[in-house]
Scaffold this active site. Structure first.
Site, PDB file in Angstrom:
ATOM      1  N   ASP A   1      28.564  25.394   8.188  1.00  0.00           N
ATOM      2  CA  ASP A   1      28.712  25.481   9.647  1.00  0.00           C
ATOM      3  C   ASP A   1      29.917  26.351  10.007  1.00  0.00           C
ATOM      4  O   ASP A   1      29.875  27.143  10.946  1.00  0.00           O
ATOM      5  CB  ASP A   1      28.875  24.074  10.234  1.00  0.00           C
ATOM      6  CG  ASP A   1      27.770  23.154   9.749  1.00  0.00           C
ATOM      7  OD1 ASP A   1      26.602  23.473   9.997  1.00  0.00           O
ATOM      8  OD2 ASP A   1      28.075  22.150   9.078  1.00  0.00           O
TER       9      ASP A   1
ATOM     10  N   HIS B   1      27.756  16.921  10.417  1.00  0.00           N
ATOM     11  CA  HIS B   1      26.888  18.079  10.150  1.00  0.00           C
ATOM     12  C   HIS B   1      25.550  17.790  10.835  1.00  0.00           C
ATOM     13  O   HIS B   1      24.600  17.315  10.212  1.00  0.00           O
ATOM     14  CB  HIS B   1      26.718  18.267   8.642  1.00  0.00           C
ATOM     15  CG  HIS B   1      25.700  19.327   8.300  1.00  0.00           C
ATOM     16  ND1 HIS B   1      25.858  20.649   8.634  1.00  0.00           N
ATOM     17  CD2 HIS B   1      24.497  19.253   7.675  1.00  0.00           C
ATOM     18  CE1 HIS B   1      24.809  21.340   8.221  1.00  0.00           C
ATOM     19  NE2 HIS B   1      23.960  20.514   7.643  1.00  0.00           N
TER      20      HIS B   1
HETATM   21  P1  NAD Z   1      14.378  20.941  -2.049  1.00  0.00           P
HETATM   22  O1  NAD Z   1      13.300  20.011  -1.619  1.00  0.00           O
HETATM   23  O2  NAD Z   1      14.037  22.346  -2.369  1.00  0.00           O
HETATM   24  O3  NAD Z   1      15.103  20.332  -3.327  1.00  0.00           O
HETATM   25  C1  NAD Z   1      15.532  19.035  -3.380  1.00  0.00           C
HETATM   26  C2  NAD Z   1      15.414  18.582  -4.817  1.00  0.00           C
HETATM   27  O4  NAD Z   1      15.972  17.284  -4.895  1.00  0.00           O
HETATM   28  C3  NAD Z   1      13.958  18.498  -5.297  1.00  0.00           C
HETATM   29  O5  NAD Z   1      13.807  19.257  -6.491  1.00  0.00           O
HETATM   30  C4  NAD Z   1      13.746  17.019  -5.540  1.00  0.00           C
HETATM   31  O6  NAD Z   1      12.884  16.752  -6.650  1.00  0.00           O
HETATM   32  C5  NAD Z   1      15.181  16.559  -5.813  1.00  0.00           C
HETATM   33  N1  NAD Z   1      15.409  15.143  -5.611  1.00  0.00           N
HETATM   34  C6  NAD Z   1      14.851  14.320  -4.688  1.00  0.00           C
HETATM   35  N2  NAD Z   1      15.291  13.071  -4.865  1.00  0.00           N
HETATM   36  C7  NAD Z   1      16.175  13.103  -5.898  1.00  0.00           C
HETATM   37  C8  NAD Z   1      16.954  12.124  -6.550  1.00  0.00           C
HETATM   38  N3  NAD Z   1      16.896  10.850  -6.196  1.00  0.00           N
HETATM   39  N4  NAD Z   1      17.727  12.509  -7.593  1.00  0.00           N
HETATM   40  C9  NAD Z   1      17.756  13.801  -7.983  1.00  0.00           C
HETATM   41  N5  NAD Z   1      17.028  14.774  -7.413  1.00  0.00           N
HETATM   42  C10 NAD Z   1      16.249  14.421  -6.374  1.00  0.00           C
HETATM   43  O7  NAD Z   1      15.520  20.864  -0.937  1.00  0.00           O
HETATM   44  P2  NAD Z   1      16.767  21.837  -0.760  1.00  0.00           P
HETATM   45  O8  NAD Z   1      16.395  22.934   0.158  1.00  0.00           O
HETATM   46  O9  NAD Z   1      17.367  22.152  -2.079  1.00  0.00           O
HETATM   47  O10 NAD Z   1      17.741  20.873   0.094  1.00  0.00           O
HETATM   48  C11 NAD Z   1      18.319  19.737  -0.492  1.00  0.00           C
HETATM   49  C12 NAD Z   1      19.075  18.933   0.564  1.00  0.00           C
HETATM   50  O11 NAD Z   1      20.181  19.683   1.069  1.00  0.00           O
HETATM   51  C13 NAD Z   1      18.226  18.570   1.789  1.00  0.00           C
HETATM   52  O12 NAD Z   1      18.529  17.233   2.180  1.00  0.00           O
HETATM   53  C14 NAD Z   1      18.709  19.555   2.845  1.00  0.00           C
HETATM   54  O13 NAD Z   1      18.493  19.083   4.149  1.00  0.00           O
HETATM   55  C15 NAD Z   1      20.183  19.602   2.491  1.00  0.00           C
HETATM   56  N6  NAD Z   1      20.951  20.736   3.038  1.00  0.00           N
HETATM   57  C16 NAD Z   1      22.224  20.483   3.459  1.00  0.00           C
HETATM   58  C17 NAD Z   1      23.000  21.508   3.959  1.00  0.00           C
HETATM   59  C18 NAD Z   1      24.410  21.248   4.444  1.00  0.00           C
HETATM   60  O14 NAD Z   1      25.021  22.168   5.039  1.00  0.00           O
HETATM   61  N7  NAD Z   1      24.992  20.075   4.263  1.00  0.00           N
HETATM   62  C19 NAD Z   1      22.490  22.805   3.997  1.00  0.00           C
HETATM   63  C20 NAD Z   1      21.187  23.043   3.546  1.00  0.00           C
HETATM   64  C21 NAD Z   1      20.425  21.987   3.062  1.00  0.00           C
HETATM   65  C1  LMR Z   2      21.394  23.497   7.450  1.00  0.00           C
HETATM   66  O1  LMR Z   2      22.312  23.314   8.249  1.00  0.00           O
HETATM   67  O2  LMR Z   2      20.886  24.620   7.262  1.00  0.00           O
HETATM   68  C2  LMR Z   2      20.886  22.338   6.647  1.00  0.00           C
HETATM   69  O3  LMR Z   2      21.540  21.152   6.996  1.00  0.00           O
HETATM   70  C3  LMR Z   2      19.411  22.194   6.695  1.00  0.00           C
HETATM   71  C4  LMR Z   2      18.958  21.623   8.017  1.00  0.00           C
HETATM   72  O4  LMR Z   2      18.182  20.659   7.986  1.00  0.00           O
HETATM   73  O5  LMR Z   2      19.354  22.140   9.058  1.00  0.00           O
END
Ligand code: NAD
Ligand code: LMR
Length: 324
Positions: free
Chosen positions: A159, A187
């Protein structure tokens, strides 16, 4: 070379994992002279995909990578872990808020908090990325009685980077000329990027941009950037999220004199309820995350900060049953 640092990444076969692992392995997070052991966690249905990722890691022949463990056993993934990036969890789809994921993802963080508590290094640095990141971090911290609150953080660096890029664009400045622009709170769509403290080439940002741009364009753009990416890409941000995770962990490990944003357990600074995982402007000095003190918050800023705190309080109350 000192002993390799054990780095855990959960959700290692996911989108963010794929954008993250190769950069960690090349030394961008901990340093080009720091050997590492990767401990990668996935759920059983994703273990085949994870094996493929491990093959690709091998095929890079990274000199810093001394060992790779790929597992679906949470205790094994956190054994001796010194840096733990908790990414694994479901991402949201179009039309959802991040807190809609609490039910699907919350329970992951009770299990992982306990495993960290029982198996990780006592000085482990935990970064929660999986959404809703602040409250998942709250769950993990409260499930880890043998660790200190200081072990835990959640990510708002993405962010901050978004806010820096938008302000640089608006003011026709270079991103490196933007300083002291920090994110406060959750967030989520209530986060508060505080432009009142931000500088553009040494000048106060709010002397350069007008309040209506700040309130009507900048704030909603930053608060809704994740949703805008989901709507454009069809899936949530990955490379930029991985980049922010690397920067967050890099600064935590190496320290930084510059203000940056981290969601950390509040000790009541600026009147925020103690124990909430709240994003503050921080510096990392002597291996300690220090919240910037003495910032005066005008009525607008204080009001926005109250809104984001209230949302975190609601999320805290919603996950209380998981913590009993
Ligand atoms: P994705 O679905 O591509 O990958 C997530 C992975 O986590 C999958 O491979 C899944 O099998 C695995 N998984 C699910 N449960 C699990 C567990 N209990 N233990 C281990 N692995 C597990 O998703 P992504 O795009 O990589 O996003 C992951 C997370 O990050 C999401 O919750 C997304 O919203 C979050 N995210 C946060 C931010 C931030 O700024 N904080 C930014 C982007 C994404
Ligand atoms: C982001 O900010 O890109 C991530 O937290 C993914 C989302 O759900 O917005």
């Amino acid at each position: 070379m000192a002993n390799p640092v054990r780095v855990t990444v959960t959700g290692a076969a996911g989108q963010i994992g794929y954008a993250l692992l190769f950069r960690i392995a090349s030394g961008e997070m901990l340093g080009k002279d720091v050997a590492i052991e990767l401990q990668l966690l996935e759920i059983p249905p994703a273990m085949d995909a994870l094996r493929g990722v491990v093959m690709e890691l091998e095929d890079c022949a990274f000199p810093l990578v001394k060992k790779v463990v790929a597992t679906d056993v949470v205790e094994e993934a956190f054994e001796g872990s010194e840096c733990a990036l908790l990414v694994g969890s479901r991402p949201r789809g179009p039309g959802m808020e991040r807190k809609d994921l609490l039910e699907a993802n919350g329970a992951i963080f009770t299990v992982q908090g306990k495993a960290l508590s029982d198996h990780a290094d006592r000085n482990v640095k935990v970064l929660v990325v999986g959404n809703p990141a602040n409250t998942n971090c709250f769950i993990a911290m409260n499930s880890a009685p043998n660790l200190s609150a200081a072990n835990f953080s959640a990510m708002t660096r993405l962010d901050q980077n978004r806010a820096v890029a938008q302000l640089a664009n608006k003011t026709s400045s270079a991103v490196e000329d933007i300083k002291d622009l920090a994110i406060w709170g959750n967030h989520s769509a209530t986060m508060f990027p505080n432009l009142y403290e931000a500088k553009v080439g040494g000048k106060s940002a709010t002397d350069i941009v007008d309040q209506s741009w700040y309130e009507d364009q900048f704030l909603p753009a930053i608060q809704q950037r994740g949703a805008a990416i989901i709507s454009a890409r069809g899936s949530s941000s990955a490379a930029s999220a991985a980049n922010a995770a690397i920067e967050h962990m890099h600064d935590w490990v190496h320290g930084t004199d510059e203000i940056t944003s981290m969601a950390i357990p509040s000790e009541g600074q600026y009147g925020i309820t103690e124990g909430l995982i709240f994003s503050y402007p921080v510096r990392i000095i002597d291996n300690e995350i220090r919240v910037e003190s003495g910032i005066s918050l005008n009525e607008f800023a204080a009001g926005r900060i109250k809104v984001t705190e209230n949302e975190l309080l609601e999320e805290r109350d919603a996950v209380a049953p998981l913590l009993n």
